[in-house]
Design a protein around this motif. Sequence first.
Motif, PDB file in Angstrom:
ATOM      1  N   PRO A  61       0.822  -1.224   0.000  1.00  0.00           N
ATOM      2  CA  PRO A  61       0.000   0.000   0.000  1.00  0.00           C
ATOM      3  C   PRO A  61       0.847   1.261   0.000  1.00  0.00           C
ATOM      4  N   ASP A  62       0.164   2.379  -0.235  1.00  0.00           N
ATOM      5  CA  ASP A  62       0.858   3.669  -0.312  1.00  0.00           C
ATOM      6  C   ASP A  62       1.458   4.096   1.021  1.00  0.00           C
ATOM      7  N   ARG A  63       1.084   3.411   2.096  1.00  0.00           N
ATOM      8  CA  ARG A  63       1.703   3.727   3.396  1.00  0.00           C
ATOM      9  C   ARG A  63       3.216   3.483   3.349  1.00  0.00           C
ATOM     10  N   PHE A  64       3.624   2.673   2.406  1.00  0.00           N
ATOM     11  CA  PHE A  64       5.048   2.396   2.225  1.00  0.00           C
ATOM     12  C   PHE A  64       5.578   3.331   1.140  1.00  0.00           C
ATOM     13  N   SER A  65       6.528   4.134   1.513  1.00  0.00           N
ATOM     14  CA  SER A  65       7.128   5.044   0.541  1.00  0.00           C
ATOM     15  C   SER A  65       8.633   5.053   0.741  1.00  0.00           C
ATOM     16  N   GLY A  66       9.325   5.597  -0.239  1.00  0.00           N
ATOM     17  CA  GLY A  66      10.774   5.581  -0.137  1.00  0.00           C
ATOM     18  C   GLY A  66      11.400   6.797  -0.761  1.00  0.00           C
ATOM     19  N   HIS A  67      12.695   6.796  -0.668  1.00  0.00           N
ATOM     20  CA  HIS A  67      13.455   7.912  -1.233  1.00  0.00           C
ATOM     21  C   HIS A  67      14.869   7.420  -1.496  1.00  0.00           C
ATOM     22  N   GLN A  68      15.465   7.944  -2.552  1.00  0.00           N
ATOM     23  CA  GLN A  68      16.878   7.680  -2.791  1.00  0.00           C
ATOM     24  C   GLN A  68      17.598   9.005  -2.922  1.00  0.00           C
ATOM     25  N   PHE A  69      18.725   9.105  -2.300  1.00  0.00           N
ATOM     26  CA  PHE A  69      19.506  10.344  -2.284  1.00  0.00           C
ATOM     27  C   PHE A  69      20.579  10.318  -3.372  1.00  0.00           C
ATOM     28  N   PRO A  70      21.144  11.495  -3.670  1.00  0.00           N
ATOM     29  CA  PRO A  70      22.171  11.553  -4.715  1.00  0.00           C
ATOM     30  C   PRO A  70      23.359  10.630  -4.465  1.00  0.00           C
ATOM     31  N   ASN A  71      23.622  10.301  -3.212  1.00  0.00           N
ATOM     32  CA  ASN A  71      24.750   9.393  -2.928  1.00  0.00           C
ATOM     33  C   ASN A  71      24.311   7.918  -2.985  1.00  0.00           C
ATOM     34  N   TYR A  72      23.113   7.686  -3.489  1.00  0.00           N
ATOM     35  CA  TYR A  72      22.526   6.354  -3.708  1.00  0.00           C
ATOM     36  C   TYR A  72      21.968   5.713  -2.450  1.00  0.00           C
ATOM     37  N   SER A  73      22.179   6.287  -1.291  1.00  0.00           N
ATOM     38  CA  SER A  73      21.560   5.727  -0.090  1.00  0.00           C
ATOM     39  C   SER A  73      20.050   5.885  -0.183  1.00  0.00           C
ATOM     40  N   SER A  74      19.346   5.148   0.653  1.00  0.00           N
ATOM     41  CA  SER A  74      17.895   5.124   0.513  1.00  0.00           C
ATOM     42  C   SER A  74      17.212   5.064   1.868  1.00  0.00           C
ATOM     43  N   GLU A  75      15.981   5.516   1.895  1.00  0.00           N
ATOM     44  CA  GLU A  75      15.130   5.416   3.085  1.00  0.00           C
ATOM     45  C   GLU A  75      13.832   4.725   2.717  1.00  0.00           C
ATOM     46  N   LEU A  76      13.326   3.961   3.676  1.00  0.00           N
ATOM     47  CA  LEU A  76      12.003   3.362   3.566  1.00  0.00           C
ATOM     48  C   LEU A  76      11.161   3.969   4.678  1.00  0.00           C
ATOM     49  N   ASN A  77      10.031   4.529   4.319  1.00  0.00           N
ATOM     50  CA  ASN A  77       9.119   5.114   5.292  1.00  0.00           C
ATOM     51  C   ASN A  77       7.811   4.317   5.316  1.00  0.00           C
ATOM     52  N   VAL A  78       7.342   4.063   6.519  1.00  0.00           N
ATOM     53  CA  VAL A  78       6.053   3.394   6.670  1.00  0.00           C
ATOM     54  C   VAL A  78       5.195   4.251   7.593  1.00  0.00           C
ATOM     55  N   ASN A  79       4.040   4.666   7.111  1.00  0.00           N
ATOM     56  CA  ASN A  79       3.109   5.484   7.900  1.00  0.00           C
ATOM     57  C   ASN A  79       1.995   4.625   8.484  1.00  0.00           C
ATOM     58  N   ALA A  80       1.364   5.161   9.524  1.00  0.00           N
ATOM     59  CA  ALA A  80       0.200   4.497  10.118  1.00  0.00           C
ATOM     60  C   ALA A  80       0.459   3.016  10.342  1.00  0.00           C
ATOM     61  N   LEU A  81       1.465   2.719  11.113  1.00  0.00           N
ATOM     62  CA  LEU A  81       1.901   1.337  11.315  1.00  0.00           C
ATOM     63  C   LEU A  81       0.785   0.434  11.811  1.00  0.00           C
ATOM     64  N   LEU A  82       0.777  -0.778  11.269  1.00  0.00           N
ATOM     65  CA  LEU A  82      -0.144  -1.831  11.686  1.00  0.00           C
ATOM     66  C   LEU A  82       0.652  -2.954  12.329  1.00  0.00           C
ATOM     67  N   LEU A  83      -0.043  -3.769  13.119  1.00  0.00           N
ATOM     68  CA  LEU A  83       0.640  -4.901  13.740  1.00  0.00           C
ATOM     69  C   LEU A  83       1.295  -5.790  12.678  1.00  0.00           C
ATOM     70  N   GLY A  84       0.639  -5.911  11.537  1.00  0.00           N
ATOM     71  CA  GLY A  84       1.126  -6.757  10.453  1.00  0.00           C
ATOM     72  C   GLY A  84       2.376  -6.237   9.759  1.00  0.00           C
ATOM     73  N   ASP A  85       2.774  -5.020  10.110  1.00  0.00           N
ATOM     74  CA  ASP A  85       4.005  -4.481   9.527  1.00  0.00           C
ATOM     75  C   ASP A  85       5.244  -4.988  10.264  1.00  0.00           C
ATOM     76  N   SER A  86       5.032  -5.702  11.357  1.00  0.00           N
ATOM     77  CA  SER A  86       6.161  -6.281  12.099  1.00  0.00           C
ATOM     78  C   SER A  86       6.869  -7.288  11.205  1.00  0.00           C
ATOM     79  N   ALA A  87       8.154  -7.073  10.967  1.00  0.00           N
ATOM     80  CA  ALA A  87       8.899  -7.914  10.024  1.00  0.00           C
ATOM     81  C   ALA A  87      10.362  -7.504  10.037  1.00  0.00           C
ATOM     82  N   LEU A  88      11.152  -8.290   9.303  1.00  0.00           N
ATOM     83  CA  LEU A  88      12.542  -7.924   9.022  1.00  0.00           C
ATOM     84  C   LEU A  88      12.533  -7.208   7.670  1.00  0.00           C
ATOM     85  N   TYR A  89      13.083  -6.008   7.640  1.00  0.00           N
ATOM     86  CA  TYR A  89      13.128  -5.242   6.400  1.00  0.00           C
ATOM     87  C   TYR A  89      14.558  -5.294   5.853  1.00  0.00           C
TER      88      TYR A  89
END
Lengths: 114, 118
Positions: A61-89
């Motif tokens: 779902p759209d609650r999962f979003s990301g970003h990549q920076f010019p140095n190629y590093s990246s972020e994963l953002n998760v909004n409105a967390l649900l119990l089911g989001d518990s996991a290894l990323y």
Amino acid sequence: DAGVTQSPTHLIKTRGQQVTLRCSPKSGHDTVSWYQQALGQGPQFIFQYYEEEERQRGNFPDRFSGHQFPNYSSELNVNALLLGDSALYLCASSLAWDPHNEQFFGPGTRLTVL
Amino acid sequence: AQKVTQAQTEISVVEKEDVTLDCVYETRDTTYYLFWYKQPPSGELVFLIRRNSFDEQNEISGRYSWNFQKSTSSFNFTITASQVVDSAVYFCALSFLAGGTSYGKLTFGQGTILTVHP
């Protein structure tokens, strides 16, 4: 030569909160992919970033979003967390032009949602 | 759609036994890659082997060997003379090339837990 690094290692959040996970790719790699691995399951593809843009996306779902920076590093953002989001990323880095699609994985971030 | 099935949930062997992990895949793509990854308790996925769809030659690399059969869509992985350090979760995965460029998406199976007892 540092491999793929991820931070933090572990994270505990409560339902409804937002979380940001970070990934630094292997030196020289320009593509970052994110995977979610629930307990006892195989990793599921979330999305992939190249040239600071989302190149393809899995069935998340759209609650999962990301970003990549010019140095190629990246972020994963998760909004409105649900119990089911518990996991290894897991974050994986690769080279866009690599025809063999060799991906190098980081150690992962263990997210627990209470 | 792509799908990878690992029918064996858990396998338990005694050290020095040979063990084969099964993998069956589904894809409509004619060009694809198949992988085996190992995931020790630390969580990091470790690449083991890769095979492309247009080369069905089976190979041996040290104690690892694989059997790729396109006719049955299977990509089985064998560890010869297993060791305690081989204990881990093993994943079979599939990726495809689209338009000549690998998009990198890996589709994983459910994993097989391998336990090697001393």
